[in-house]
Design a protein around this motif. Structure first.
Motif, mmCIF file in Angstrom:
data_model
loop_
_atom_site.group_PDB
_atom_site.id
_atom_site.type_symbol
_atom_site.label_atom_id
_atom_site.label_comp_id
_atom_site.label_asym_id
_atom_site.label_seq_id
_atom_site.Cartn_x
_atom_site.Cartn_y
_atom_site.Cartn_z
ATOM 1 N N UNK A 1 11.866 1.427 -9.803
ATOM 2 C CA UNK A 1 10.644 1.325 -10.592
ATOM 3 C C UNK A 1 9.447 0.909 -9.738
ATOM 4 N N UNK A 2 8.357 1.664 -9.869
ATOM 5 C CA UNK A 2 7.119 1.302 -9.178
ATOM 6 C C UNK A 2 5.945 1.653 -10.071
ATOM 7 N N UNK A 3 4.985 0.766 -10.083
ATOM 8 C CA UNK A 3 3.741 0.997 -10.813
ATOM 9 C C UNK A 3 2.663 1.288 -9.784
ATOM 10 N N UNK A 4 2.091 2.493 -9.893
ATOM 11 C CA UNK A 4 0.958 2.846 -9.032
ATOM 12 C C UNK A 4 -0.291 2.176 -9.595
ATOM 13 N N UNK A 5 -1.120 1.616 -8.729
ATOM 14 C CA UNK A 5 -2.446 1.111 -9.100
ATOM 15 C C UNK A 5 -3.465 1.929 -8.311
ATOM 16 N N UNK A 6 -4.252 2.733 -9.034
ATOM 17 C CA UNK A 6 -5.266 3.596 -8.415
ATOM 18 C C UNK A 6 -6.652 3.052 -8.729
ATOM 19 N N UNK A 7 -7.582 3.192 -7.792
ATOM 20 C CA UNK A 7 -8.961 2.793 -8.071
ATOM 21 C C UNK A 7 -9.852 3.097 -6.884
ATOM 22 N N UNK A 8 -11.061 2.551 -6.956
ATOM 23 C CA UNK A 8 -11.999 2.704 -5.858
ATOM 24 C C UNK A 8 -12.940 3.879 -5.997
ATOM 25 N N UNK A 9 -12.798 4.671 -7.048
ATOM 26 C CA UNK A 9 -13.704 5.778 -7.343
ATOM 27 C C UNK A 9 -13.484 6.170 -8.808
ATOM 28 N N UNK A 10 -14.366 7.007 -9.336
ATOM 29 C CA UNK A 10 -14.135 7.559 -10.671
ATOM 30 C C UNK A 10 -12.910 8.460 -10.588
ATOM 31 N N UNK B 1 0.836 -1.201 0.000
ATOM 32 C CA UNK B 1 0.000 0.000 0.000
ATOM 33 C C UNK B 1 0.876 1.258 0.000
ATOM 34 N N UNK B 2 0.469 2.243 -0.811
ATOM 35 C CA UNK B 2 1.156 3.531 -0.782
ATOM 36 C C UNK B 2 0.923 4.188 0.582
ATOM 37 N N UNK B 3 1.974 4.772 1.130
ATOM 38 C CA UNK B 3 1.897 5.363 2.471
ATOM 39 C C UNK B 3 1.070 6.651 2.483
ATOM 40 N N UNK B 4 0.886 7.253 1.316
ATOM 41 C CA UNK B 4 0.161 8.525 1.211
ATOM 42 C C UNK B 4 -0.851 8.414 0.058
ATOM 43 N N UNK B 5 -1.916 7.622 0.271
ATOM 44 C CA UNK B 5 -2.792 7.271 -0.853
ATOM 45 C C UNK B 5 -3.476 8.471 -1.481
ATOM 46 N N UNK B 6 -3.555 8.449 -2.810
ATOM 47 C CA UNK B 6 -4.199 9.524 -3.567
ATOM 48 C C UNK B 6 -5.516 9.062 -4.176
ATOM 49 N N UNK B 7 -5.978 7.893 -3.788
ATOM 50 C CA UNK B 7 -7.281 7.357 -4.201
ATOM 51 C C UNK B 7 -7.656 6.314 -3.146
ATOM 52 N N UNK B 8 -8.935 5.913 -3.090
ATOM 53 C CA UNK B 8 -9.324 4.904 -2.093
ATOM 54 C C UNK B 8 -8.493 3.622 -2.206
#
Ligand code: AMP
Length: 121
Positions: free
Chosen positions: A103-112, A32-39
């Motif tokens: 290298x890191x791939x962010x996976x964002x989701x949980x909302x539009x 988990x990202x320590x400072x999440x930018x999405x749910x």
């Protein structure tokens, strides 16, 4: 850019810094990202020492590449966004504001998630 063995994700991989693990296999770790930018905001990293996607594309084995992409799919399933939708992002270098030189791939989701990019000036 040379790989910095003391970057924060290298330290996570060595177990020196804790993370909230989402998925792990022989070649990848997701946490988990320590400072999440999405749910949902999970990071997927290769265990190998690659600074960026360009570095990875040039040097990683086919097995490592396959594992990284499969791990993204696993994370989407585990986090419950495979059907609802998600966005992946990998910043590389100064223009993309890459903060951690592993290298890191962010996976964002949980909302539009809205538009893909702020329009460049
Ligand atoms: P980037 O700007 O693409 O390099 O993103 C770096 C990401 O790493 C940011 O979203 C940070 O919140 C995240 N981050 C930094 N330190 C940690 C950490 N110790 N554990 C989890 N995520 C982190």
């Amino acid at each position: 850019m040379a790989y910095d063995d003391n970057n924060i994700f290298a330290r996570i991989l060595r177990g020196e810094i804790p993370c909230t693990k989402v998925y792990e296999d022989a070649h990848t770790l997701a946490f988990e990202d320590i400072n999440p930018e999405a749910p949902i905001h999970t990071l997927v990293i290769p265990k190998g020492k690659y600074v960026s996607m360009a570095d990875f594309a040039a040097k990683a084995s086919d097995v490592e590449m396959g594992a990284l992409i499969r791990a993204v799919g696993k994370v989407a399933e585990i986090k419950g966004v495979a059907d609802s939708g998600f966005r992946i992002l990998a910043n590389a270098g100064d223009h993309a504001h890459q903060a951690v030189p592993h290298l890191h791939i962010h996976v964002f989701g949980g909302k539009a998630l809205g538009p893909m990019l702020v329009r460049a000036k």
